[in-house]
Scaffold this motif. Sequence first.
Motif, mmCIF file in Angstrom:
data_model
loop_
_atom_site.group_PDB
_atom_site.id
_atom_site.type_symbol
_atom_site.label_atom_id
_atom_site.label_comp_id
_atom_site.label_asym_id
_atom_site.label_seq_id
_atom_site.Cartn_x
_atom_site.Cartn_y
_atom_site.Cartn_z
ATOM 1 N N UNK A 40 -2.246 5.001 -1.727
ATOM 2 C CA UNK A 40 -1.138 5.333 -2.623
ATOM 3 C C UNK A 40 -0.225 4.139 -2.875
ATOM 4 N N UNK A 41 -0.279 3.142 -2.017
ATOM 5 C CA UNK A 41 0.517 1.935 -2.203
ATOM 6 C C UNK A 41 -0.196 0.894 -3.036
ATOM 7 N N UNK A 42 -1.384 1.230 -3.524
ATOM 8 C CA UNK A 42 -2.155 0.298 -4.335
ATOM 9 C C UNK A 42 -2.769 -0.805 -3.497
ATOM 10 N N UNK A 43 -3.008 -1.928 -4.139
ATOM 11 C CA UNK A 43 -3.634 -3.078 -3.498
ATOM 12 C C UNK A 43 -2.794 -3.590 -2.328
ATOM 13 N N UNK A 44 -1.495 -3.717 -2.543
ATOM 14 C CA UNK A 44 -0.600 -4.218 -1.490
ATOM 15 C C UNK A 44 -0.507 -3.209 -0.348
ATOM 16 N N UNK A 45 -0.428 -1.942 -0.664
ATOM 17 C CA UNK A 45 -0.384 -0.908 0.361
ATOM 18 C C UNK A 45 -1.644 -0.880 1.204
ATOM 19 N N UNK A 46 -2.799 -1.094 0.578
ATOM 20 C CA UNK A 46 -4.061 -1.128 1.319
ATOM 21 C C UNK A 46 -4.083 -2.294 2.295
ATOM 22 N N UNK A 47 -3.589 -3.440 1.856
ATOM 23 C CA UNK A 47 -3.552 -4.601 2.747
ATOM 24 C C UNK A 47 -2.566 -4.393 3.892
ATOM 25 N N UNK A 48 -1.380 -3.892 3.586
ATOM 26 C CA UNK A 48 -0.380 -3.649 4.636
ATOM 27 C C UNK A 48 -0.890 -2.629 5.651
ATOM 28 N N UNK A 49 -1.453 -1.531 5.157
ATOM 29 C CA UNK A 49 -1.943 -0.484 6.052
ATOM 30 C C UNK A 49 -3.094 -0.972 6.910
ATOM 31 N N UNK A 50 -4.010 -1.734 6.333
ATOM 32 C CA UNK A 50 -5.139 -2.214 7.122
ATOM 33 C C UNK A 50 -4.672 -3.190 8.195
ATOM 34 N N UNK A 51 -3.747 -4.066 7.852
ATOM 35 C CA UNK A 51 -3.207 -5.005 8.842
ATOM 36 C C UNK A 51 -2.538 -4.255 9.989
ATOM 37 N N UNK A 52 -1.676 -3.306 9.656
ATOM 38 C CA UNK A 52 -0.955 -2.567 10.688
ATOM 39 C C UNK A 52 -1.888 -1.693 11.523
ATOM 40 N N UNK A 53 -2.848 -1.044 10.889
ATOM 41 C CA UNK A 53 -3.771 -0.181 11.633
ATOM 42 C C UNK A 53 -4.670 -1.009 12.549
ATOM 43 N N UNK A 54 -5.203 -2.118 12.061
ATOM 44 C CA UNK A 54 -6.102 -2.915 12.879
ATOM 45 C C UNK A 54 -5.400 -3.557 14.066
ATOM 46 N N UNK A 55 -4.157 -3.976 13.887
ATOM 47 C CA UNK A 55 -3.470 -4.658 14.984
ATOM 48 C C UNK A 55 -2.650 -3.729 15.873
ATOM 49 N N UNK A 56 -2.108 -2.643 15.315
ATOM 50 C CA UNK A 56 -1.211 -1.787 16.101
ATOM 51 C C UNK A 56 -1.687 -0.346 16.232
ATOM 52 N N UNK A 57 -2.730 0.045 15.530
ATOM 53 C CA UNK A 57 -3.269 1.400 15.541
ATOM 54 C C UNK A 57 -2.158 2.409 15.210
ATOM 55 N N UNK A 58 -1.986 3.454 15.979
ATOM 56 C CA UNK A 58 -0.985 4.472 15.646
ATOM 57 C C UNK A 58 0.449 4.004 15.894
ATOM 58 N N UNK A 59 0.620 2.934 16.637
ATOM 59 C CA UNK A 59 1.965 2.391 16.849
ATOM 60 C C UNK A 59 2.538 1.804 15.561
#
Length: 85
Positions: A40-59
Motif C-alpha cells: 500500500x506504500x508503493x515502491x518506497x513502502x515495499x522497500x521500507x517494509x522489506x528492510x524493517x522486516x528482514x532486519x527487525x522482524x516483528x520488532x
Amino acid sequence: IKGIAFFALAGFIVLSLYSYNPFDTCFFYYELCPQVTMNWGGFIGAHCASFLIYFFDLAAYMFAFFLAFIGYLYCAQKPLQLHWE
C-alpha cells in the motif's frame, strides 16, 4: 509540524508493514519480469517494509510506535528527558 510529520511517518510505516508482500521487488528480492507492487506504500513502502522486516522482524512495529511516541511528545511540547528520568 514536526509532531504531525512523525505521526505521518509512523502511519506510513504501519501501512507498509501491514501490507508487506515478500514477492514485491525490493532490496532482497528481484524478478526479471517486475510485478505490480502490492504494498500500500508503493515502491518506497515495499522497500521500507522489506528492510524493517528482514532486519527487525516483528520488532519493526515497535519502530513505528517509537516514531508515534516522538510525534506525541512534539505535539504535546513535552521534553523527552522528562520521560527518561
